[in-house]
Motif scaffolding. Structure first.
Motif, PDB file in Angstrom:
ATOM      1  N   GLY A  29       0.852  -1.191   0.000  1.00 20.37           N
ATOM      2  CA  GLY A  29       0.000   0.000   0.000  1.00 20.37           C
ATOM      3  C   GLY A  29       0.883   1.235   0.000  1.00 20.37           C
ATOM      4  N   THR A  30       1.716   1.342  -1.018  1.00 11.92           N
ATOM      5  CA  THR A  30       2.820   2.319  -0.981  1.00 11.92           C
ATOM      6  C   THR A  30       2.381   3.760  -1.237  1.00 11.92           C
ATOM      7  OG1 THR A  30       5.162   2.445  -1.546  1.00 11.92           O
ATOM      8  CG2 THR A  30       3.629   2.255  -3.409  1.00 11.92           C
TER       9      THR A  30
ATOM     10  N   ASP B 211       1.111  -1.551  -4.738  1.00 10.06           N
ATOM     11  CA  ASP B 211      -0.159  -0.841  -4.548  1.00 10.06           C
ATOM     12  C   ASP B 211      -1.187  -1.390  -5.533  1.00 10.06           C
ATOM     13  OD1 ASP B 211      -0.719   2.072  -2.892  1.00 10.06           O
ATOM     14  OD2 ASP B 211      -2.275   1.362  -4.280  1.00 10.06           O
ATOM     15  N   LYS B 212      -2.430  -1.390  -5.075  1.00 14.27           N
ATOM     16  CA  LYS B 212      -3.519  -1.874  -5.934  1.00 14.27           C
ATOM     17  C   LYS B 212      -3.886  -0.825  -6.982  1.00 14.27           C
ATOM     18  CE  LYS B 212      -8.046  -3.962  -5.087  1.00 14.27           C
ATOM     19  NZ  LYS B 212      -9.044  -4.238  -4.044  1.00 14.27           N
TER      20      LYS B 212
ATOM     21  N   ALA C 263      -7.625   4.393  -0.205  1.00 16.66           N
ATOM     22  CA  ALA C 263      -6.472   4.543   0.692  1.00 16.66           C
ATOM     23  C   ALA C 263      -6.910   4.627   2.149  1.00 16.66           C
ATOM     24  CB  ALA C 263      -5.692   5.795   0.320  1.00 16.66           C
TER      25      ALA C 263
ATOM     26  N   ASP D 267      -3.364  -6.590  -5.666  1.00 16.13           N
ATOM     27  CA  ASP D 267      -4.077  -6.671  -4.398  1.00 16.13           C
ATOM     28  C   ASP D 267      -3.196  -7.412  -3.390  1.00 16.13           C
ATOM     29  OD1 ASP D 267      -5.793  -7.139  -2.318  1.00 16.13           O
ATOM     30  OD2 ASP D 267      -7.442  -7.887  -3.558  1.00 16.13           O
ATOM     31  N   LEU D 268      -2.623  -6.705  -2.466  1.00 11.31           N
ATOM     32  CA  LEU D 268      -1.697  -7.264  -1.462  1.00 11.31           C
ATOM     33  C   LEU D 268      -0.688  -8.190  -2.151  1.00 11.31           C
ATOM     34  CD1 LEU D 268      -4.249  -7.914   1.468  1.00 11.31           C
ATOM     35  CD2 LEU D 268      -3.066  -5.804   0.856  1.00 11.31           C
TER      36      LEU D 268
ATOM     37  N   ASN E  54       1.405   0.921   5.790  1.00  8.54           N
ATOM     38  CA  ASN E  54       0.423   1.841   6.368  1.00  8.54           C
ATOM     39  C   ASN E  54      -0.855   1.570   5.587  1.00  8.54           C
ATOM     40  OD1 ASN E  54      -1.140   3.889   7.361  1.00  8.54           O
ATOM     41  ND2 ASN E  54      -0.125   5.503   6.189  1.00  8.54           N
TER      42      ASN E  54
HETATM   43  C1  LIG Z   1      -3.260   4.670   3.943  1.00  7.97           C
HETATM   44  S1  LIG Z   1      -2.672   4.664   2.292  1.00  7.97           S
HETATM   45  C2  LIG Z   1      -0.927   4.698   2.611  1.00  7.97           C
HETATM   46  C3  LIG Z   1      -0.123   5.327   1.543  1.00  7.97           C
HETATM   47  C4  LIG Z   1       1.359   5.525   1.909  1.00  7.97           C
HETATM   48  N1  LIG Z   1       1.984   4.273   2.223  1.00  7.97           N
HETATM   49  C5  LIG Z   1       1.489   6.455   3.094  1.00  7.97           C
HETATM   50  O1  LIG Z   1       1.830   5.995   4.188  1.00  7.97           O
HETATM   51  O2  LIG Z   1       1.233   7.654   2.946  1.00  7.97           O
HETATM   52  C6  LIG Z   1      -2.994   3.017   1.796  1.00  7.97           C
HETATM   53  C7  LIG Z   1      -2.553   2.622   0.402  1.00  7.97           C
HETATM   54  O3  LIG Z   1      -2.907   1.243   0.216  1.00  7.97           O
HETATM   55  C8  LIG Z   1      -3.403   1.042  -1.090  1.00  7.97           C
HETATM   56  N2  LIG Z   1      -4.270  -0.146  -1.027  1.00  7.97           N
HETATM   57  C9  LIG Z   1      -5.542  -0.230  -0.557  1.00  7.97           C
HETATM   58  N3  LIG Z   1      -5.983  -1.503  -0.636  1.00  7.97           N
HETATM   59  C10 LIG Z   1      -4.971  -2.235  -1.155  1.00  7.97           C
HETATM   60  C11 LIG Z   1      -4.823  -3.611  -1.496  1.00  7.97           C
HETATM   61  N4  LIG Z   1      -5.805  -4.475  -1.277  1.00  7.97           N
HETATM   62  N5  LIG Z   1      -3.655  -4.017  -2.038  1.00  7.97           N
HETATM   63  C12 LIG Z   1      -2.635  -3.132  -2.269  1.00  7.97           C
HETATM   64  N6  LIG Z   1      -2.728  -1.818  -1.972  1.00  7.97           N
HETATM   65  C13 LIG Z   1      -3.878  -1.372  -1.418  1.00  7.97           C
HETATM   66  C14 LIG Z   1      -4.117   2.330  -1.427  1.00  7.97           C
HETATM   67  O4  LIG Z   1      -4.218   2.505  -2.836  1.00  7.97           O
HETATM   68  C15 LIG Z   1      -3.208   3.362  -0.741  1.00  7.97           C
HETATM   69  O5  LIG Z   1      -2.216   3.833  -1.638  1.00  7.97           O
END
Ligand SMILES: C[S@@+](CC[C@H](N)C(=O)[O-])C[C@H]1O[C@@H](n2cnc3c(N)ncnc32)[C@H](O)[C@@H]1O
Length: 310
Positions: free
Chosen positions: A135-136, A158-159, A233, A186-187, A209
């Motif tokens: 979730g970068t 990231d998704k 997010a 997705d993860l 995060n």
């Molecule tokens: C809270 S944000 C954090 C962004 C960054 N890491 C930060 O700390 O500012 C969560 C991130 O997770 C991504 N995300 C949400 N669901 C996801 C999933 N199932 N798999 C991968 N990434 C995901 C979102 O697109 C978002 O960019």
């Protein structure tokens, strides 16, 4: 008659100096619901004048050139609709680095610096560690880690393809993109498209995060966040733990024996998350780190030395 910052006519001959614009805009943004009106006004004015915020204080009596004033007027209009300042100027500082942001990514928060600080502390003993960030978003976590630790290798998932695109731009900006592999998915499913080596890689540390807001909590968020930041997010199901639960369950399969999962969380979730980890036999220990406000902010979970999930 002269026109005000929004172009409507005012019965005044006063000049639109930096000082006067700051005062007028602060009052205007306050009236429109900004909780940081003076700071917003300064950042937007400095952005329009292409100068540092601090320089405005030596320019109080200067008048704005027309193009500057036009740009400032547009930004103030948008801020009045509570668009976040970081989206308006296109960047946000995090851990003393400047990150490109757009409405496709969460704006990095100071809270997340706690995760970076604790990850760096842990990595002191593992200077060549392989690290995965799930979730970068802007890429702020892996980019800060890569900037401080020159020999670690990183993968960022990231998704959202649009978020990943911003993360790549930030990697280039900070000249660490050659050490970060960016994957969409997705993860851990992001590894499905990798070759055998990629699929079988195990990490020393997984950081995340993740989204952790409850669906019913979304309504209570400030309009800046609720209306403008990407829902993907933020929200994570009825109790906010949808993603965290999956990470706790799935991460050990991607960690070396004794590897560590570190996640940011809401302090109110701390007890429940610690229980999930302590009741999962894939982990041997769990601890919680506090942020600067002394709130539980980061959970640290160490997997058993013999990784039972293989
Ligand atoms: C809270 S944000 C954090 C962004 C960054 N890491 C930060 O700390 O500012 C969560 C991130 O997770 C991504 N995300 C949400 N669901 C996801 C999933 N199932 N798999 C991968 N990434 C995901 C979102 O697109 C978002 O960019």
């Amino acid at each position: 008659m002269s026109s005000d910052v929004n172009g409507t006519h005012q019965p005044t001959e006063e000049r639109w100096t930096v000082q006067r614009l700051l005062e007028w805009t602060t009052a205007h943004l306050e009236k429109n619901g900004s909780e940081s009106a003076r700071l917003d006004a300064e950042i937007l004015l400095a952005h329009s004048r292409q100068c540092e915020r601090i320089q405005l204080y030596t320019q109080f009596n200067e008048e704005l050139a027309t193009p500057e004033r036009n740009q400032f007027r547009e930004l103030v209009k948008r801020r009045s609709r509570l668009e976040p300042v970081a989206y308006l100027v296109g960047f946000r500082e995090f851990f003393s680095l400047n990150f490109i942001v757009s409405p496709d990514v969460l704006i990095p928060r100071p809270d997340t610096e706690t995760l970076v600080i604790e990850a760096l502390e842990y990595l002191k003993e593992f200077p060549r560690a392989s690290v995965l960030d799930i979730g970068t978003g802007t890429g702020c976590i892996p980019i800060c880690l890569a900037s401080r630790m020159k020999m670690i290798s990183l993968t960022a998932i990231d998704k959202s393809p649009a978020a990943l695109n911003i993360a790549k731009q930030n990697g280039q900006k900070h000249q660490v993109d050659d050490r970060i592999r960016f994957l969409e998915g997705d993860l851990f499913e992001a590894f499905n498209h990798e070759n055998e080596t990629g699929k079988n890689q195990k990490f020393d540390l997984i950081v995340s995060n993740p989204p952790y807001i409850r669906i019913d909590e979304m309504e209570t968020l400030s309009p800046d966040v609720k209306l403008h930041e990407p829902a993907m997010a933020l929200q994570a199901g009825v109790d906010g733990l949808d993603i965290i639960r999956k990470l706790i369950q799935q991460a050990p399969a991607w960690l070396k024996p004794g590897g560590v999962l570190m996640m940011e969380m809401d302090s109110l979730q701390s007890g429940e998350i610690s229980n999930l980890i302590n009741n999962n036999s894939q982990y041997e220990s769990c601890k919680v780190f506090k942020d600067l406000a002394q709130k539980d902010r980061v959970v640290f979970a160490k997997t058993v030395q013999e990784n039972i999930s293989g």
